[in-house]
Design an enzyme around this catalytic site. Sequence first.
Site, PDB file in Angstrom:
ATOM      1  N   ASP A  13     -10.912 -60.716  10.699  1.00  0.00           N
ATOM      2  CA  ASP A  13     -10.369 -60.610  11.922  1.00  0.00           C
ATOM      3  C   ASP A  13     -11.191 -59.895  12.993  1.00  0.00           C
ATOM      4  OD1 ASP A  13      -8.223 -60.730  14.282  1.00  0.00           O
ATOM      5  OD2 ASP A  13      -8.545 -58.593  13.607  1.00  0.00           O
ATOM      6  N   CYS A  14     -11.220 -60.169  14.012  1.00  0.00           N
ATOM      7  CA  CYS A  14     -12.227 -59.547  15.026  1.00  0.00           C
ATOM      8  C   CYS A  14     -11.467 -58.230  15.738  1.00  0.00           C
ATOM      9  CB  CYS A  14     -12.896 -60.279  16.000  1.00  0.00           C
ATOM     10  SG  CYS A  14     -14.026 -59.607  17.049  1.00  0.00           S
TER      11      CYS A  14
END
Length: 242
Positions: A13-14
């Site tokens: 995930d960013c």
Amino acid sequence: MVQLTDFDVLTFDCYGTLIDWESGIRAALKPWRERVGIQVNDDQFVEAFGRHEWVQETETPDMPYPGILARVLKRMAAEWGVDVTETETLAFGRSVGDWPAFPDSTAALQYLKQHYKLVILSNIDRESFRHSNARLRVDFDHIFTAQDIGSYKPDPRNFHYMVDRLAEAGLRKEKILHTAESLYHDHVPAQKLGLASNWIYRRHAQPGFGATRVPDEDVRPHFRFDSMADFAAAHRAMAHAA
């Protein structure tokens, strides 16, 4: 016992994990917040964002993320009974590129790049991520966005899409370690698909879940670290001990 060195691929995930989206959201909305005089603390502010974001993503799964942000700001304004201008909503939609990386993200990613394939699975559009990627300063081997898939995490479609595309590249599911902050958006669906997961608990020193939603079922990540720096350090120690 599962070890960090058992995996070949880190899927990330960013926003909330590598990019400090809560700081970015607060900074982007500070002028509006001050203009209309919203009297809530920072945690309550980002929690309101999170409540409206997941609803908007569910209602309009094919809408690019800048549009989601603009709609979320309108929802926040309606909740608090204040006005918001079209200029303010459009500016917020374009603000992702200004959101800062966590201070440890780049160094940790550059170290981990020496040992793993690095992959992004993010609730974002390609153009917005391009700006964030410039802040992270690492070349990801694969980038999968909500814009590519047509839905937003925690929809299982996003995880199936990622696993299928990686399988086409010869990367097996059992060699993937999904790494993320949000239990709700990432760890619950990853667990359901049989992926190992690694919790980067960025909010460990803060109450509540911030801009993410409270998980609605039990989830048990295989690993937990309070930062990307701690994750990289643990891998380094394990690799040296091997």
